[in-house]
Design an enzyme around this catalytic site. Structure first.
Site, short mmCIF file in Angstrom:
data_model
loop_
_atom_site.label_atom_id
_atom_site.label_comp_id
_atom_site.label_asym_id
_atom_site.label_seq_id
_atom_site.Cartn_x
_atom_site.Cartn_y
_atom_site.Cartn_z
N ASP A 211 1.16 -1.24 -0.21
CA ASP A 211 0.04 0.09 0.18
C ASP A 211 0.91 1.14 0.16
OD1 ASP A 211 -1.50 2.15 0.59
OD2 ASP A 211 -2.64 1.23 2.08
N HIS A 212 1.07 1.93 -1.07
CA HIS A 212 2.25 2.79 -1.20
C HIS A 212 2.35 3.95 -0.35
CE1 HIS A 212 -0.55 4.36 -4.22
NE2 HIS A 212 -0.03 5.43 -3.79
N HIS A 274 -6.03 2.40 1.85
CA HIS A 274 -5.18 3.48 2.13
C HIS A 274 -5.46 4.07 3.57
CE1 HIS A 274 -2.97 3.24 -1.76
NE2 HIS A 274 -3.78 3.95 -2.17
P1 NDP Z 1 -0.48 -1.51 -16.73
O1 NDP Z 1 -1.88 -1.94 -17.46
O2 NDP Z 1 0.17 -0.24 -17.36
O3 NDP Z 1 0.58 -2.69 -17.16
C1 NDP Z 1 0.05 -4.10 -16.99
C2 NDP Z 1 1.35 -4.92 -17.25
O4 NDP Z 1 1.03 -6.12 -17.42
C3 NDP Z 1 2.01 -4.56 -18.76
O5 NDP Z 1 3.36 -4.60 -18.46
C4 NDP Z 1 1.44 -5.65 -19.46
O6 NDP Z 1 2.38 -6.17 -20.48
C5 NDP Z 1 1.60 -6.91 -18.61
N1 NDP Z 1 0.41 -8.14 -18.56
C6 NDP Z 1 -1.05 -7.85 -18.57
N2 NDP Z 1 -1.54 -9.18 -18.88
C7 NDP Z 1 -0.46 -9.76 -19.25
C8 NDP Z 1 -0.36 -11.32 -19.57
N3 NDP Z 1 -1.52 -11.84 -19.74
N4 NDP Z 1 0.82 -11.66 -19.87
C9 NDP Z 1 2.03 -11.14 -19.76
N5 NDP Z 1 2.12 -9.52 -19.43
C10 NDP Z 1 0.87 -9.19 -19.12
O7 NDP Z 1 -0.99 -1.69 -15.39
P2 NDP Z 1 -0.19 -0.43 -14.20
O8 NDP Z 1 1.39 -0.57 -14.51
O9 NDP Z 1 -0.84 0.70 -14.37
O10 NDP Z 1 -0.53 -1.29 -13.01
C11 NDP Z 1 -0.36 -2.52 -12.34
C12 NDP Z 1 -0.42 -2.91 -11.11
O11 NDP Z 1 -0.16 -1.82 -10.28
C13 NDP Z 1 -2.11 -2.92 -10.88
O12 NDP Z 1 -2.25 -3.95 -10.00
C14 NDP Z 1 -2.50 -1.65 -10.39
O13 NDP Z 1 -3.59 -1.86 -9.71
C15 NDP Z 1 -1.29 -1.30 -9.61
N6 NDP Z 1 -1.09 0.07 -9.21
C16 NDP Z 1 -1.01 0.96 -10.33
C17 NDP Z 1 -0.71 2.29 -10.12
C18 NDP Z 1 -0.28 3.33 -11.29
O14 NDP Z 1 -0.07 4.62 -10.88
N7 NDP Z 1 -0.22 3.00 -12.59
C19 NDP Z 1 -0.69 2.68 -8.84
C20 NDP Z 1 -1.08 1.95 -7.78
C21 NDP Z 1 -1.24 0.52 -8.02
P3 NDP Z 1 2.06 -5.88 -22.04
O15 NDP Z 1 1.48 -4.74 -22.18
O16 NDP Z 1 3.41 -6.12 -22.47
O17 NDP Z 1 1.51 -7.30 -22.42
#
Ligand code: NDP
Length: 519
Positions: A211-212, A274
């Site tokens: 939980d950042h 949070h």
């Molecule tokens: P994104 O949608 O930007 O990224 C998701 C990632 O997962 C990509 O690298 C994608 O790869 C990969 N991915 C998804 N499905 C598959 C699959 N089936 N096989 C392989 N790779 C897969 O998400 P975020 O980075 O925004 O968020 C990630 C996590 O962090 C989530 O749980 C979110 O709730 C949490 N989070 C995010 C915040 C933010 O500010 N972004 C803040 C707080 C929490 P590719 O596209 O290459 O397939």
């Protein structure tokens, strides 16, 4: 993988500024491989990668580490290194850009695996890669898996980690830990199901639910304020405290995350995790020690002392809102239902407020008001402890209002602590006015506090679980919000949209608690 070459050692030097004494006390962490599932995603490039690089620059990260990126996007090791460099150029702070020998050494320790998360073969390749890291980069069999992917694929990844024999029960050399991004489940049942999957592969001491908010310095300072001083604890109870209000307000809307948010809402997205964590830190009893579990035991006790509302109580102890069109900083802003990937008839709340009671000896009768929302007038996260009014009035002209004392712990964007108290206005009359004592982290310590992810990733590598949420607390927080979620999901709010973008939130929140601090 890049061939081994001389390791570049980073040793932060003391710079002579006494204000900064103690700020570099962090130990160098164990050698390890860090595997980022979801390495092509938004969180990795904006937060996680800059955090790991900062840990390297400030000497916290062992020189013997490796970073493995894993997602579907098509990169080679080489092109992923180039991608990482570009992202650091864009997202790392000005004094932490990738360059020189440190970057070259960091880059050669980066590798990438391109595959779908359901591809069994790729986990076998990952196992091989980790073994190679141990042999060639000195990562000492220690592994940190970081799940930065859509939550829907968390279970699949965990199952494959176990099947490939890279879970901590099978791979017993060194340590293996897993960091799970939020949200941990989308409701009580899905959280329990995810936990069952986690438990099949990882013991609780290897699980780091992030939980950042907890990595933010002022949040950690809540405990220091309470337990490293003598003056606050004696008044930190129902005899002196009138109410506690916790606010996590954002000025931003849903940006590009409308699809996710429309299925979540403010209660799930912010209050369940949070804000509930902040409540636990404010209300907990002094822990027996500063051990992770001593602290987490006390946090859990607070949540256990909060009775989940009955369905009948929900209307009187909560308020929900959804923003309509309005203006932010003088510029027009669209309403929630017009946002990208949002249902034009959406019933999702973008604002939630609740009143909870901690039924304990310390807090009986003291209301805790929690609120969070998007597209509000101001971005502000804070905890305000309002003390009881004076029992007998001696000072002040008849027109003066004597305000109660308020202690405000400011979490963002300002970081610090403010105390409001009453003082006499200079002059022959005895006018009384509120004044403020203000502590600000930046000026108090001569540095800005490190980003939350830097602290948390460092802690996960160190094996310190203090700032990560234990399963019992996650489950209890879901139990508390479940009746509210049930009622809100099954009753459409026909007043939506009921506050303008850039406003203070809905009228119903002001009815719930007329004394919210202005946003
Ligand atoms: P994104 O949608 O930007 O990224 C998701 C990632 O997962 C990509 O690298 C994608 O790869 C990969 N991915 C998804 N499905 C598959 C699959 N089936 N096989 C392989 N790779 C897969 O998400 P975020 O980075 O925004 O968020 C990630 C996590 O962090 C989530 O749980 C979110 O709730 C949490 N989070 C995010 C915040 C933010 O500010 N972004 C803040 C707080 C929490 P590719 O596209 O290459 O397939």
């Amino acid at each position: 993988m890049a061939k081994a070459s001389a390791t570049v050692t980073v040793n932060p030097q003391h710079d002579g500024n006494t204000l900064r004494d103690g700020l570099h006390r962090d130990r160098v962490t164990d050698p390890c491989s860090i595997v980022f599932f979801g390495a092509s995603g938004d969180l990795f490039k904006r937060m996680l990668l800059p955090a790991v690089y900062a840990l390297r620059l400030n000497g916290t990260l062992s020189n013997d580490f490796a970073l493995v990126g894993y997602s579907r996007s098509n990169y080679t090791d080489e092109s992923f290194r180039e991608y990482c460099k570009q992202q650091l150029d864009e997202f790392a702070p000005a004094d932490q850009k990738p360059k020189g020998a440190i970057w070259d050494d960091f880059a050669r320790r980066i590798s990438y695996m391109s595959a779908d998360f359901d591809d069994v073969k790729c986990y076998e390749a990952l196992k091989k890669r980790l073994d190679e890291n141990d042999a060639q980069l000195g990562t000492a069999h220690n592994r940190l898996f970081y799940l930065s992917t859509p939550p829907s694929v968390f279970p699949e990844i965990i199952k494959h980690i176990k099947a490939a024999g890279i879970d901590p029960r099978t791979h017993v050399k060194g340590w293996t830990r897993i960091v799970v991004e939020k949200p941990f489940g989308t409701d009580l049942l899905s959280a329990r199901a995810l936990q069952q999957t986690v438990e099949r592969a990882f013991d609780e001491r290897s699980v780091y639910r992030i939980d950042h908010y907890l990595g933010k310095e002022p949040v950690q300072d809540i405990m220091a304020l309470r337990f490293a001083n003598t003056i606050f604890e004696p008044v930190w109870n129902r005899n002196y405290v009138q109410s506690v209000q916790i606010t996590a307000a954002e000025q931003l809307g849903v940006e590009l995350r409308g699809g996710y948010y429309d299925n979540a809402g403010a209660l799930r997205d912010m209050i369940q995790n949070h804000v509930m964590n902040l409540l636990a830190l404010v209300a907990m009893e002094p822990p027996a020690s500063s051990d992770a579990d001593a602290i987490r035991n006390e946090k859990f006790k607070v949540l256990s002392a909060i009775a989940p509302p009955t369905h009948e109580d929900v209307a009187s102890m909560s308020a929900r809102g959804q923003y309509g069109p309005g203006s932010i900083d003088g510029k027009p802003a669209i309403g929630y239902r017009a946002e990208q990937d949002v249902d034009p008839a959406s019933n999702t709340e973008t604002f939630a407020a609740v009143r909870l009671h901690v039924d304990s000896w310390r807090w009986a009768g003291v209301p805790f008001y929690l609120r969070s929302g998007k597209r509000l007038a101001r971005k502000v996260s804070e905890i305000a402890v309002t003390f009881k009014p004076i029992p007998h009035r001696l000072y002040g002209e008849s027109t003066d209002t004597i305000e109660p004392n308020v202690l405000v712990i400011k979490i963002q964007p300002e970081e610090g602590v403010t105390m409001r108290f009453e003082a006499k206005v200079p002059g022959p009359k005895s006018h009384i006015r509120s004044v403020f004592m203000d502590f600000n982290y930046g000026s108090g310590f001569g540095v800005q506090s490190p980003p939350a992810y830097e602290r948390l990733i460092g802690d996960a590598i160190r094996g310190d679980q203090t700032l990560f949420t234990r399963w019992d607390a996650v489950e209890r927080a879901w139990e508390i919000v479940t009746p509210i979620l049930d009622v809100w999901e099954h009753t459409k709010d026909f007043t939506f949209p009921n506050y303008p973008a850039g406003g203070q939130g809905p009228e119903s929140a002001a009815k719930l608690f007329p004394e919210w601090r202005a946003l």
